[in-house]
Design an enzyme around this catalytic site. Sequence first.
Site, mmCIF file in Angstrom:
data_model
loop_
_atom_site.group_PDB
_atom_site.id
_atom_site.type_symbol
_atom_site.label_atom_id
_atom_site.label_comp_id
_atom_site.label_asym_id
_atom_site.label_seq_id
_atom_site.Cartn_x
_atom_site.Cartn_y
_atom_site.Cartn_z
ATOM 1 N N GLY A 1 34.422 63.961 83.700
ATOM 2 C CA GLY A 1 33.294 63.455 84.460
ATOM 3 C C GLY A 1 32.680 62.263 83.750
ATOM 4 O O GLY A 1 32.772 62.143 82.527
ATOM 5 N N GLN B 1 26.021 56.536 81.768
ATOM 6 C CA GLN B 1 26.854 56.564 80.571
ATOM 7 C C GLN B 1 27.596 55.250 80.350
ATOM 8 O O GLN B 1 28.144 55.023 79.274
ATOM 9 C CB GLN B 1 27.865 57.709 80.643
ATOM 10 C CG GLN B 1 27.233 59.079 80.555
ATOM 11 C CD GLN B 1 28.291 60.141 80.638
ATOM 12 O OE1 GLN B 1 28.718 60.519 81.723
ATOM 13 N NE2 GLN B 1 28.719 60.620 79.474
ATOM 14 N N CYS C 1 30.463 66.102 75.787
ATOM 15 C CA CYS C 1 30.021 64.952 76.571
ATOM 16 C C CYS C 1 30.581 63.688 75.940
ATOM 17 O O CYS C 1 30.570 63.551 74.711
ATOM 18 C CB CYS C 1 28.496 64.907 76.605
ATOM 19 S SG CYS C 1 27.817 63.551 77.580
ATOM 20 N N LEU C 2 31.043 62.769 76.774
ATOM 21 C CA LEU C 2 31.564 61.502 76.251
ATOM 22 C C LEU C 2 30.482 60.703 75.537
ATOM 23 O O LEU C 2 30.793 59.891 74.674
ATOM 24 C CB LEU C 2 32.182 60.680 77.389
ATOM 25 C CG LEU C 2 33.399 61.306 78.075
ATOM 26 C CD1 LEU C 2 33.870 60.432 79.234
ATOM 27 C CD2 LEU C 2 34.515 61.549 77.082
ATOM 28 N N HIS D 1 26.575 68.908 85.117
ATOM 29 C CA HIS D 1 26.514 68.131 83.869
ATOM 30 C C HIS D 1 26.333 66.642 84.188
ATOM 31 O O HIS D 1 25.456 65.979 83.621
ATOM 32 C CB HIS D 1 27.805 68.362 83.067
ATOM 33 C CG HIS D 1 27.886 67.581 81.806
ATOM 34 N ND1 HIS D 1 27.757 68.176 80.573
ATOM 35 C CD2 HIS D 1 28.089 66.260 81.565
ATOM 36 C CE1 HIS D 1 27.877 67.242 79.626
ATOM 37 N NE2 HIS D 1 28.076 66.078 80.211
ATOM 38 N N GLU D 2 27.157 66.121 85.100
ATOM 39 C CA GLU D 2 27.063 64.697 85.446
ATOM 40 C C GLU D 2 25.783 64.388 86.209
ATOM 41 O O GLU D 2 25.164 63.344 85.999
ATOM 42 C CB GLU D 2 28.298 64.257 86.238
ATOM 43 C CG GLU D 2 29.614 64.421 85.499
ATOM 44 C CD GLU D 2 29.636 63.821 84.103
ATOM 45 O OE1 GLU D 2 28.993 62.778 83.875
ATOM 46 O OE2 GLU D 2 30.300 64.402 83.221
ATOM 47 N N HIS E 1 22.884 63.629 84.042
ATOM 48 C CA HIS E 1 22.822 62.254 83.530
ATOM 49 C C HIS E 1 22.027 61.351 84.469
ATOM 50 O O HIS E 1 21.308 60.460 84.001
ATOM 51 C CB HIS E 1 24.225 61.670 83.334
ATOM 52 C CG HIS E 1 24.909 62.136 82.094
ATOM 53 N ND1 HIS E 1 24.420 61.903 80.820
ATOM 54 C CD2 HIS E 1 26.070 62.817 81.924
ATOM 55 C CE1 HIS E 1 25.238 62.411 79.936
ATOM 56 N NE2 HIS E 1 26.251 62.990 80.568
#
Length: 185
Positions: free
Chosen positions: A46, A51, A99-100, A141-142, A145
């Site tokens: 994701g 991000q 997480c990235l 999760h996304e 953000h």
Amino acid sequence: MILPIYLYGTPVLREQAREIDPATYPELQKLIDDMFETMLQADGVGLAAPQIGLPIRLFCIDLTPVATELPKGMPLRQVFINAEIYERGGANIKMNEGCLSLPGLNEDVVRPSNIRIRYIDEHLQPRDEAFDGYPARVIQHEYDHTDGMVFTDRIAPLRKNLIKSKLAAFVKGKYRASYRCKAAK
């Protein structure tokens, strides 16, 4: 084009993202393509627009790595524009997340197992769908953000206190990642 991923401590990750008019957003399809390419290169499932430095309500998921565990016929790659999770339910499930924007950091997060979400897809079609299990987790999760949250905001206070130095290291630009990043410094 592979874009740099903004790391924890970068102000854009704490902004409340704004809705967009997908019909008039400049080069929307190119942005979506770049997000999928960036996510693939970083081995993510994701990626949200904040991000990559854009405070807009857009995120993509690609569940191809877990395709065998998903219901038959479920789309693996999806785009969510101006999403609104309006219902959460089912059991609260604890699962390890990463997480990235926080490379190398994983923690247990409790999330509801089911959601209902309204959004616009990449073909500019309005959707209203239910998701459960792992897809629901990735979407939540996304979605976080786009609300200016990261997964560490959802971990137990004691645990968050224990990783305080790791979070501070990201802010100082001390991290290891196998993909392009943009630190807060």
